[in-house]
Scaffold this motif. Structure first.
Motif, PDB file in Angstrom:
ATOM      1  N   UNK A 110      34.914  36.714  73.842  1.00 25.94           N
ATOM      2  CA  UNK A 110      34.991  37.548  72.643  1.00 25.94           C
ATOM      3  C   UNK A 110      36.285  38.363  72.609  1.00 25.94           C
ATOM      4  N   UNK A 111      36.645  38.746  71.403  1.00 25.33           N
ATOM      5  CA  UNK A 111      37.773  39.652  71.201  1.00 25.33           C
ATOM      6  C   UNK A 111      37.316  40.746  70.255  1.00 25.33           C
ATOM      7  N   UNK A 112      37.881  41.905  70.373  1.00 23.45           N
ATOM      8  CA  UNK A 112      37.599  42.973  69.420  1.00 23.45           C
ATOM      9  C   UNK A 112      38.097  42.510  68.060  1.00 23.45           C
ATOM     10  N   UNK A 113      37.209  42.589  67.072  1.00 22.32           N
ATOM     11  CA  UNK A 113      37.589  42.153  65.732  1.00 22.32           C
ATOM     12  C   UNK A 113      36.442  41.482  65.014  1.00 22.32           C
ATOM     13  N   UNK A 114      36.754  40.772  63.917  1.00 26.79           N
ATOM     14  CA  UNK A 114      35.709  40.197  63.070  1.00 26.79           C
ATOM     15  C   UNK A 114      34.922  39.087  63.753  1.00 26.79           C
ATOM     16  N   UNK A 115      33.631  39.035  63.401  1.00 18.17           N
ATOM     17  CA  UNK A 115      32.715  38.010  63.912  1.00 18.17           C
ATOM     18  C   UNK A 115      31.577  37.924  62.898  1.00 18.17           C
ATOM     19  N   UNK A 116      30.592  37.096  63.194  1.00 23.10           N
ATOM     20  CA  UNK A 116      29.384  37.075  62.379  1.00 23.10           C
ATOM     21  C   UNK A 116      28.209  36.616  63.231  1.00 23.10           C
ATOM     22  N   UNK A 117      27.011  37.037  62.803  1.00 26.03           N
ATOM     23  CA  UNK A 117      25.790  36.519  63.408  1.00 26.03           C
ATOM     24  C   UNK A 117      25.264  35.440  62.469  1.00 26.03           C
ATOM     25  N   UNK A 118      24.457  34.535  63.015  1.00 23.62           N
ATOM     26  CA  UNK A 118      23.963  33.405  62.232  1.00 23.62           C
ATOM     27  C   UNK A 118      22.467  33.252  62.456  1.00 23.62           C
ATOM     28  N   UNK A 119      21.713  33.247  61.359  1.00 20.85           N
ATOM     29  CA  UNK A 119      20.275  32.959  61.403  1.00 20.85           C
ATOM     30  C   UNK A 119      20.001  31.986  60.277  1.00 20.85           C
ATOM     31  N   UNK A 172      31.755  43.414  63.109  1.00 19.07           N
ATOM     32  CA  UNK A 172      32.950  43.637  63.920  1.00 19.07           C
ATOM     33  C   UNK A 172      32.510  43.826  65.360  1.00 19.07           C
ATOM     34  N   UNK A 173      33.167  43.153  66.275  1.00 16.39           N
ATOM     35  CA  UNK A 173      32.946  43.448  67.690  1.00 16.39           C
ATOM     36  C   UNK A 173      33.797  44.667  68.007  1.00 16.39           C
ATOM     37  N   UNK A 174      33.128  45.750  68.423  1.00 14.57           N
ATOM     38  CA  UNK A 174      33.811  47.035  68.617  1.00 14.57           C
ATOM     39  C   UNK A 174      34.222  47.277  70.062  1.00 14.57           C
ATOM     40  N   UNK A 175      33.365  46.863  70.998  1.00 17.61           N
ATOM     41  CA  UNK A 175      33.688  47.020  72.424  1.00 17.61           C
ATOM     42  C   UNK A 175      33.263  45.745  73.150  1.00 17.61           C
ATOM     43  N   UNK A 191      28.040  46.706  61.763  1.00 14.93           N
ATOM     44  CA  UNK A 191      27.665  45.974  60.563  1.00 14.93           C
ATOM     45  C   UNK A 191      27.862  46.872  59.352  1.00 14.93           C
ATOM     46  N   UNK A 192      28.009  46.264  58.183  1.00 14.65           N
ATOM     47  CA  UNK A 192      28.031  47.036  56.938  1.00 14.65           C
ATOM     48  C   UNK A 192      26.637  47.614  56.723  1.00 14.65           C
ATOM     49  N   UNK A 193      26.555  48.845  56.247  1.00 12.20           N
ATOM     50  CA  UNK A 193      25.253  49.479  55.997  1.00 12.20           C
ATOM     51  C   UNK A 193      24.426  48.697  54.983  1.00 12.20           C
ATOM     52  N   UNK A 194      25.083  47.925  54.144  1.00 11.32           N
ATOM     53  CA  UNK A 194      24.386  47.168  53.114  1.00 11.32           C
ATOM     54  C   UNK A 194      23.938  45.789  53.585  1.00 11.32           C
ATOM     55  N   UNK A 195      24.310  45.413  54.820  1.00 13.96           N
ATOM     56  CA  UNK A 195      23.974  44.072  55.309  1.00 13.96           C
ATOM     57  C   UNK A 195      23.568  44.114  56.778  1.00 13.96           C
ATOM     58  N   UNK A 196      22.526  44.869  57.067  1.00 11.36           N
ATOM     59  CA  UNK A 196      22.072  44.979  58.450  1.00 11.36           C
ATOM     60  C   UNK A 196      21.168  43.799  58.817  1.00 11.36           C
ATOM     61  N   UNK A 197      21.275  43.299  60.045  1.00  8.74           N
ATOM     62  CA  UNK A 197      20.328  42.276  60.487  1.00  8.74           C
ATOM     63  C   UNK A 197      18.912  42.858  60.498  1.00  8.74           C
ATOM     64  N   UNK A 198      17.939  41.999  60.309  1.00  9.18           N
ATOM     65  CA  UNK A 198      16.539  42.410  60.331  1.00  9.18           C
ATOM     66  C   UNK A 198      15.982  42.260  61.747  1.00  9.18           C
ATOM     67  N   UNK A 199      14.853  42.890  62.058  1.00  5.76           N
ATOM     68  CA  UNK A 199      14.298  42.778  63.414  1.00  5.76           C
ATOM     69  C   UNK A 199      14.123  41.331  63.884  1.00  5.76           C
ATOM     70  N   UNK A 200      13.766  40.400  63.031  1.00  2.67           N
ATOM     71  CA  UNK A 200      13.596  39.006  63.421  1.00  2.67           C
ATOM     72  C   UNK A 200      14.897  38.268  63.675  1.00  2.67           C
TER      73      UNK A 200
END
Length: 161
Positions: free
Chosen positions: A85-94, A102-105, A115-124
């Motif tokens: 990984x590198x610090x910077x943009x990424x995405x999760x996939x379901x 964004x990978x922060x650390x 994550x954007x507050x408007x697009x948070x992953x869900x518990x599942x």
């Protein structure tokens, strides 16, 4: 075809495939252990991956990950490319849904995500692969809704041999 981001079921409880790998000369997938635990699944329990049978092979408590052996021919598996990984943009996939972050650390055990507050992953969505440049660089473990941050397991120090 079995690939990262698809659903996995153990005792009818869903999880997400974080990565498709070869482990100990077997076709396997990685997913989060805590979702399997919710379904009462442990080592030796049967799972279902895109209609194919599998079995919980190992649980790595230090990483909150489980290794699932898949009873499918390699031609029916889309093996994940694993990357650093590198610090910077990424995405999760379901499924087919990408959730940009964004990978922060970076860490040997965990990475922190934003994550954007408007697009948070869900518990599942726990167990979803974290992808950068077409490579799985982590597996989503949890999301902190109060600050739109997430935690991903690093794949760097896993005992994948």
């Amino acid at each position: 075809m079995i690939k990262a981001g698809q659903d996995i079921f153990c005792h009818e409880k869903p999880g997400v495939i974080g990565a498709v790998i070869r482990y100990q000369n077997k076709n396997c997938v990685l997913t989060v252990q805590h979702l399997l635990k919710v379904g009462g699944c442990t080592i030796g329990d049967k799972v279902l991956l895109n209609g194919r049978p599998g079995m919980v092979l190992e649980i790595w408590m230090d990483y909150d990950l489980a290794v699932i052996e898949v009873r499918a021919h390699s031609s029916q598996m889309e093996f994940s490319l694993l990357g650093e990984p590198e610090i910077g943009p990424a995405y999760t996939l379901h499924g087919e849904e990408k959730n940009h972050c964004q990978i922060m650390t970076l860490g040997k055990t965990y990475h922190y995500l934003a994550f954007a507050h408007t697009a948070l992953p869900l518990p599942g969505d726990s167990g979803s692969p974290v992808i950068q440049e077409g490579k799985v660089v982590g597996i989503l473990l949890s999301v902190f809704y109060n600050n739109a941050a997430g935690l991903a397991a690093s794949l760097q120090d896993l005992p994948l041999n």
